[in-house]
Structures are given as C-alpha cells and as structure tokens.
Design a protein around this motif. Structure first.
Motif: not given
Length: 292
Positions: A92, A96, A107-108, A110-112, A114-115, A120, A123
């Motif tokens: 993570w 960043r 952030k949002k 990146t989360e998507e 990574v999923g 997930t 990370i």
C-alpha cells in the motif's frame, strides 16, 4: 489508439530496430513476439519515451510521444522491464508513493485496483515478504493507477506458474471486456498470446517479419503431424508429391492431395508410417517457421 511508424534505432554498429511499423486499434489486445534481442523491449521503450528513436515516431491517441511525451502518456499505464519497489515498505505504501510521482493519491481508486488484482489481504504486508506472483500483481496495480486507456506490459507473465499465467490472461481479457482497454504486451508464452491477442507482430533481428490477425494464423494450409521411419526417405517422396516440411514431424500437403493415397504410397516404398494426422496450424508453427 497506438500508431508506430518506421521506427529505427541503432546501438553502436548494430541496428536494434529497422523500419518497424504497426497500428493497434482501441480495445484491442496486441502481442509483440520475437526471440531475445529481436527489438521488442526497445519498441516498448520508444513508445514510453524512455528510448529515443533515430528515426520514426509513436503516437498514442493521436499525440506524438516524441513531440509531447507527457500529454501522450497521460492515459498510459505500463510495466517495463523488472518492476522495482521499496522492499521495506508495504504494498500500500509503495502504491501511495509511486502514485504521488504522477499526481494526487486517490485512496478509493487504489482500493478498487488492489481488489481487482487480488491483493487486498496482503496489501499491508512488506513487499519483501511478497512472492514473485504477488510482486507482478502489485506492479499491475501500479500500472492501473490512474485507470489508463492503454496498458503496455513487458514480459508480464515471466516467471509465473501456470495458475498465475491463467489469472493474468483472464484479468487482461476482463479489462478489455469491462473497460474497453487497449493492451500491448510482449511475451514468450505463445499459447497465451494465441488465446489473448486480436493481432500480433513478430520481430526478427529488429525487423517486423509478420503482422496480422491471430485468427488468420491457421490459414487454409493443410497441416499434418507425421511419424515415419526412415524420415529422410519418406520426406523425399512426399516433397516430390508437393508436400512441404514445416519442421520435423509436421508437414503441409497440397490442397488436392489425398492423405490415404500418400500413406499407402509410403508403405509401398517400405517407409513405416506410425502417424499421419491432421493438425490445426498454430501460432507456434508460424513463429518457428518465421524465426528459423
């Protein structure tokens, strides 16, 4: 979406590329093939603006990489050569930091991503604990931030196990289906290229020696897998009948030739025939014909 025209690059006395051209349409998956040193990575390096061509130009969505690199690469993601990360930081934190080099960190998004790449659960772990396959997924996540229109990948399945290769294939085809993303990659995995790509270009010693649809590789040629002994004597007879050797064990026969008659004739001249079976011409067949 991508237009490569008349690329020429020379390192010292040896030309790495000679008048290489090809075009990739929006939403296509395009494969670059060739032996080590054929010019695949040099081509991707020029498209990314990391290598300056001696002649020629690459344009992305109508914008020249050589004349306006930052604009041309605004919607491009890439894995080029071996991806490097800060080993002592988490996946993570790497995303960043690396994202901040080109724009604000989201952030949002990146989360998507990574999923999407299936990281997930790991990370938050340090990259030094990642397997090779996890590092490739992290590199893929980095290349997808922000979500680009064009994805350029340099040997993305190198070193992956069969499960990892299948995952990559499904992932790339999913990107094309869901987002209409254009993908260009080079690989030595011929069976994967055949399953994934719409079009391919084959490079040999810096020259483009083939370009076309993967679906056209099979062609109309009648290919047979043959096992006979002695091979040389049997092949001499078959060549007199208009047959052609693709490689030992695989031949092409004329359109009007009757395989049963050919086998009977071989037996008649005391050639033992163990196999004479029709085969679909594969990308591997084409590649070996051209590169050898």
């Amino acid at each position: 979406m991508l237009d490569v025209r008349n690329l020429h690059k020379q390192f010292g006395k040896n030309p790495a590329l000679e008048e290489v051209s090809f075009q990739v349409g929006e939403g296509q998956v395009y494969g670059l093939l060739g032996h080590n040193g054929a010019g695949k990575s040099t081509t991707l390096g020029i498209i990314l603006g990391m290598v300056e061509p001696d002649k020629g130009e690459a344009t992305i969505d109508g914008v020249s990489v050589q004349k306006s690199r930052s604009t041309a690469l605004r919607n491009v993601g890439a894995i080029f050569e071996s991806p490097c990360f800060y080993e002592y930081l988490s996946g993570w934190e790497n995303l960043r930091i690396l994202s901040n080099y080109s724009g604000p960190f989201d952030k949002k998004a990146t989360e998507e991503v990574v999923g999407k790449v299936g990281l997930t659960d790991r990370i938050g772990s340090k990259v030094t604990t990642y397997s090779h396959g996890m590092r490739q997924r992290l590199a893929l996540a980095q290349s997808l931030l922000p979500m680009p229109k064009v994805l350029l990948l340099d040997e993305p399945t190198d070193g992956l196990d069969p499960e990892g290769i299948k995952w990559f294939r499904d992932f790339i085809l999913g990107l094309r289906k869901e987002l209409g993303m254009t993908v260009v990659f080079n690989s030595h995995q011929l069976s994967e290229v055949e399953q994934m790509c719409d079009r391919i270009a084959i490079l040999k010693e810096g020259k483009r020696v083939f370009e076309g649809k993967v679906s056209s590789v099979a062609g109309d040629e009648r290919i047979y897998e043959v096992d006979m002994d002695p091979w040389e004597e049997g092949m001499h007879f078959l060549e007199l009948q208009g047959c052609r050797v693709i490689r030992e064990g695989r031949i092409s026969i004329p359109p009007k030739a009757d395989p049963a008659i050919l086998v009977a004739a071989l037996v008649g001249i005391r050639v033992r025939v163990s196999a004479f079976s029709p085969m679909r011409r594969s990308l591997e067949d084409l590649y070996l014909e051209i590169t050898k």
